[in-house]
Every structure is written in structure tokens, then in C-alpha cells.
Enzyme design. Sequence first.
Site, PDB file in Angstrom:
ATOM      1  N   ASN A 139     -10.031  -2.091  -7.462  1.00 25.79           N
ATOM      2  CA  ASN A 139      -9.091  -1.247  -8.194  1.00 25.79           C
ATOM      3  C   ASN A 139      -9.493  -1.013  -9.648  1.00 25.79           C
ATOM      4  O   ASN A 139      -9.040  -0.052 -10.279  1.00 25.79           O
ATOM      5  CB  ASN A 139      -7.682  -1.858  -8.160  1.00 25.79           C
ATOM      6  CG  ASN A 139      -7.041  -1.805  -6.790  1.00 25.79           C
ATOM      7  OD1 ASN A 139      -6.139  -2.588  -6.487  1.00 25.79           O
ATOM      8  ND2 ASN A 139      -7.507  -0.907  -5.924  1.00 25.79           N
ATOM      9  N   ASP A 187       0.829  -1.204   0.000  1.00 24.01           N
ATOM     10  CA  ASP A 187       0.000   0.000   0.000  1.00 24.01           C
ATOM     11  C   ASP A 187       0.867   1.259   0.000  1.00 24.01           C
ATOM     12  O   ASP A 187       1.911   1.302   0.662  1.00 24.01           O
ATOM     13  CB  ASP A 187      -0.907  -0.013   1.238  1.00 24.01           C
ATOM     14  CG  ASP A 187      -2.012   1.004   1.146  1.00 24.01           C
ATOM     15  OD1 ASP A 187      -2.322   1.456   0.030  1.00 24.01           O
ATOM     16  OD2 ASP A 187      -2.576   1.365   2.198  1.00 24.01           O
TER      17      ASP A 187
END
Length: 257
Positions: A84, A36
Site C-alpha cells: 500500500n 477490502d
Amino acid sequence: MIKMTLLQPLYSIYEWYISRNLDTDKMPNHVAIIMDGNRRFSKLHGDKVIEGHKRGVTTLENVLGWCMDLGINIVTVYAFSTENFNRPKEEVDNLMDLFVKQFASITKNKKIHDNKVKVKAVGKLDLFPEKVLESIRIAEESTSDYEGRVVNIAMGYDGRTEIVDAFKKIAKKVEDGSLKPNDITEDMINDNLYTAGLEDPNLVIRTSGEERLSGFLLWQSSYSELYFTDSLWPELRKVDFLRAIRSYTCRDRRFGK
């Protein structure tokens, strides 16, 4: 830049100190990583979003090398979730091109082949364009004969969807009469997950300061140790990674006992 250059010798000494004092009898065999912070890294540096993702690929290559050096045999990384796909089209398109490039590079990666690392993509792969699927196929075939070391790249992945898909497979066997509901076991569910055949992760690491799993390996991580670091993924240093490993080796794992 000058400050970082001055600090580098200190980091090198610290890396050596941590490595030297790791309890090798307690090392994790399977490390899972939520990578991340790529987008935040790009924003902080005033770059296009894809530049953070490219830098993140370099970090992944470094981490895989560190894992091989430490004897960590299984690495599972969260590369792209189903959510995503909802990001801006330009970013998604650039990521698809980056996936093609990086899977293609695996076929020529000397360290991957010298260490006989099997590469696998796991998730809802049917959601990806054909060019990505073809690059995955070539990369997987080039490492298909390797055993012992595995890198799983979770793509189009969501932990809840994975569990639902596993139960759908099992439900079909119940429906056709080849399986009774009372015969369903944890092992059977494990065998129908995207990660079938692999042991559960010993340690889950998340970068960027966020402290949640975000749907990553929800079933498999029920007894995993969790470690969170503030470092954004593209700027993760070896010393940060070693701290995570040291933290794991210092824990008393009781598995609910």
C-alpha cells in the site's frame, strides 16, 4: 435512501433472528478481517479516495462493538499492507493522517476502556513516519494493562515478510550456537511472529467479493475457516457480519482429521 429506510426494519428483524439462533458454544474467539473495498466505495459514490477510508473507520468501530457484544475476544484487522505504500502519495499521506487521528481517538474511546480491550499494532512499523509511531505508542500504552480482549491492527504487514522475519530471528540463535536446527518447532516459529502470544484466528472474513488472503496471516490461518462477502467494507452491515458468524458456527471443523 427511501428504499433503505423502508428495508431497515426488515434488516433489524433478520439481525435479531440470526443472533437468537447462533450456537454460542461454537462462537469464534479470534476473528481476522481483510477490510477490502474502501477505494471502490469512494469511486462508486464519486468521492475522494480518503472518504472511503474514513467511512471504513466507522465500520471498524461498529464491527468491534459487535464483536464485544458477541463475546469475540480477539480481532485482527488488515489495515495497511507493505504494498500500500506504493499507492499515490496523496492517498498515502492522507492515510497516515487518518492513522494518527484514529490511534489518538483510542485513548478516549469509552467502549475500548470499559471493555478493557488491549490495542496493538503489528507489522513492519519502522516503515511508518514518526507521527504515526507516536500515536501508536500512546494508544498501546493507554490499553497496556488490559487482558482478555485484544484488537490487533496489521500495518505495514505482509505474511511472507512476517515468516521471513521470524526465521531470521531463529537463524541468529542457530548462528550463535544457542539453538540447533533440529530443535526448531512450530511453537518456536509462532513465538517469533508479529502476532506472538495470540491464538490463531478461528475465522477470516474478507469483504468486497475478492476470494483470496492477499498475504494476510499466512502462517496463522492454515486451519482458519474462510468467509467471503460481496459487501464493500464501508457498507458492511451488522446482518452481513452475523451471517459470517452463523456460517462459522454451522461448520464442522476437522483440522485435517
